[in-house]
Design a protein around this motif. Structure first.
Motif, mmCIF file in Angstrom:
data_model
loop_
_atom_site.group_PDB
_atom_site.id
_atom_site.type_symbol
_atom_site.label_atom_id
_atom_site.label_comp_id
_atom_site.label_asym_id
_atom_site.label_seq_id
_atom_site.Cartn_x
_atom_site.Cartn_y
_atom_site.Cartn_z
ATOM 1 N N ASP A 137 -39.992 1.005 -6.202
ATOM 2 C CA ASP A 137 -39.507 0.796 -7.590
ATOM 3 C C ASP A 137 -38.941 -0.620 -7.699
ATOM 4 O O ASP A 137 -37.738 -0.787 -7.790
ATOM 5 C CB ASP A 137 -38.456 1.878 -7.905
ATOM 6 C CG ASP A 137 -37.904 1.778 -9.309
ATOM 7 O OD1 ASP A 137 -38.482 1.080 -10.144
ATOM 8 O OD2 ASP A 137 -36.850 2.398 -9.568
ATOM 9 N N GLU A 172 -34.918 -2.724 -14.971
ATOM 10 C CA GLU A 172 -33.853 -1.751 -14.710
ATOM 11 C C GLU A 172 -32.652 -1.961 -15.636
ATOM 12 O O GLU A 172 -32.266 -3.090 -15.935
ATOM 13 C CB GLU A 172 -33.377 -1.875 -13.258
ATOM 14 C CG GLU A 172 -34.473 -1.622 -12.215
ATOM 15 C CD GLU A 172 -34.889 -0.158 -12.120
ATOM 16 O OE1 GLU A 172 -34.428 0.659 -12.936
ATOM 17 O OE2 GLU A 172 -35.686 0.161 -11.215
ATOM 18 N N HIS A 280 -34.012 5.846 -7.394
ATOM 19 C CA HIS A 280 -32.686 5.253 -7.613
ATOM 20 C C HIS A 280 -31.671 5.767 -6.590
ATOM 21 O O HIS A 280 -30.488 5.906 -6.897
ATOM 22 C CB HIS A 280 -32.193 5.474 -9.055
ATOM 23 C CG HIS A 280 -32.996 4.693 -10.064
ATOM 24 N ND1 HIS A 280 -32.797 4.773 -11.417
ATOM 25 C CD2 HIS A 280 -34.010 3.783 -9.895
ATOM 26 C CE1 HIS A 280 -33.652 3.967 -12.043
ATOM 27 N NE2 HIS A 280 -34.393 3.357 -11.144
HETATM 28 ZN ZN LIG Z 1 -36.140 2.001 -11.361
#
Ligand SMILES: [Zn+2]
Length: 311
Positions: A137, A172, A280
């Protein structure tokens, strides 16, 4: 001695043999998957990459250097935005193949663009996880783009010329989740530059979480049908169709503002990411990534690019 095997048993043996053979050939790793894995390591070695950080600058330098070796020039698009943590500077990295001059957004207007390939480079700033790396990510997606760009430059220069590559900053949010005023900072700023492009790019691709060792992709339910078909056709042409599907609903990601700017954009994103134990979380590290999955993502995305850019 001659052993007679009853026909039903023969059929079972053939079927099992077929499954075993299929299993063996279904997850090959090739040099593209290995290269993308090595680039994932290269990006993660820069450290955490939240907006306005040293790690992000280092990762951008790493990418620019890799792309330059294959004929790609890069420029930065910097914008200052208010965030829940005060003013922050966000820097998108934009790459073009075989151009004389690439310094400003105006230069981009002079270059014909058929498609956009993108991913977010920033990693999330998470209280309590100071070393959060965001391997899937979305370092793995940026790493895959480096390898795609290298191969396009080497073997498909005419297609490379039509492609704009963007590594977004600030996907983000600083809060827990992306909201209309927090997150997608970079793609939102970049999308503004698309309004006065003539002609407009015909398509966009966003890659996010495409290196997970158990690769399962689910594009947003509201994805442009032509692009979704192009993805499934590309995956099927390589025997990878079982890894691709469609989500129940829409997804908030960098494709949103590109779609709003009139460039139909597909978000090729890991399925049910928000229901995993690693999203996350500190578990989003290199252990999550596999060269097998990067091989699958590489060939599917490359087949899709060749098809869409050749039209
Ligand atoms: Zn993310």
């Amino acid at each position: 001695m001659k052993i007679k095997i009853p026909l039903p048993l023969v059929l079972i043996l053939v079927a099992v043999g077929g499954i075993l053979t299929f299993k063996q050939i279904s997850n090959p790793v090739d040099r593209h998957g290995k290269a993308a894995y090595a680039h994932t390591e290269g990006i993660l070695a820069c450290g955490p990459r939240p907006a306005d950080s040293e790690g992000l600058k280092k990762a951008q330098q790493y990418i620019s250097k890799q792309l330059a070796q294959h004929g790609w020039s890069t420029m930065s698009q910097a914008v200052v935005r208010n965030t829940p943590l005060g003013e922050k500077t966000f820097v998108n990295l934009i790459a073009r193949y075989n151009v004389d001059k690439l310094e400003t957004l105006d230069d981009l207007k002079t270059i014909n663009t058929t498609g956009i390939l993108s991913a977010h480079l920033d990693s999330k700033l998470i209280p309590g996880i100071p070393n959060f790396l965001g391997a899937d990510d979305a370092a793995s997606a940026c790493a895959l783009i480096i390898e795609l760009a290298a191969e396009l430059g080497k073997n498909h220069p005419e297609l490379a010329k039509q492609l704009e590559i963007v590594f977004f900053d600030g996907e983000e949010a600083f809060g827990e989740n992306i909201t209309p005023s927090d997150g997608l900072y970079g793609s939102r700023a970049y999308a503004l530059s698309l309004y006065d492009r003539q002609p407009k790019p015909r398509f966009g691709i966003v890659l996010d979480m495409i290196g997970h060792k158990n690769l399962k992709i689910a594009v947003p339910a509201d994805t442009d049908r032509t692009l979704y078909k192009a993805l499934l056709d590309a995956a099927s042409s390589k025997g990878y169709e079982k890894h691709y599907g469609i989500a129940q609903g829409s997804i908030i990601d960098d494709h949103l503002y590109l779609n709003k700017a009139g460039v139909p954009t597909i978000d090729i994103i890991g399925a049910d990411f928000n229901h995993t134990h690693w999203w996350h979380q500190s578990g989003d590290d290199l252990d999550l990534i596999s060269a097998e999955s990067l091989t699958i993502s590489y060939h599917t995305t490359m087949a899709m690019l060749i098809e869409l850019l050749s039209k």
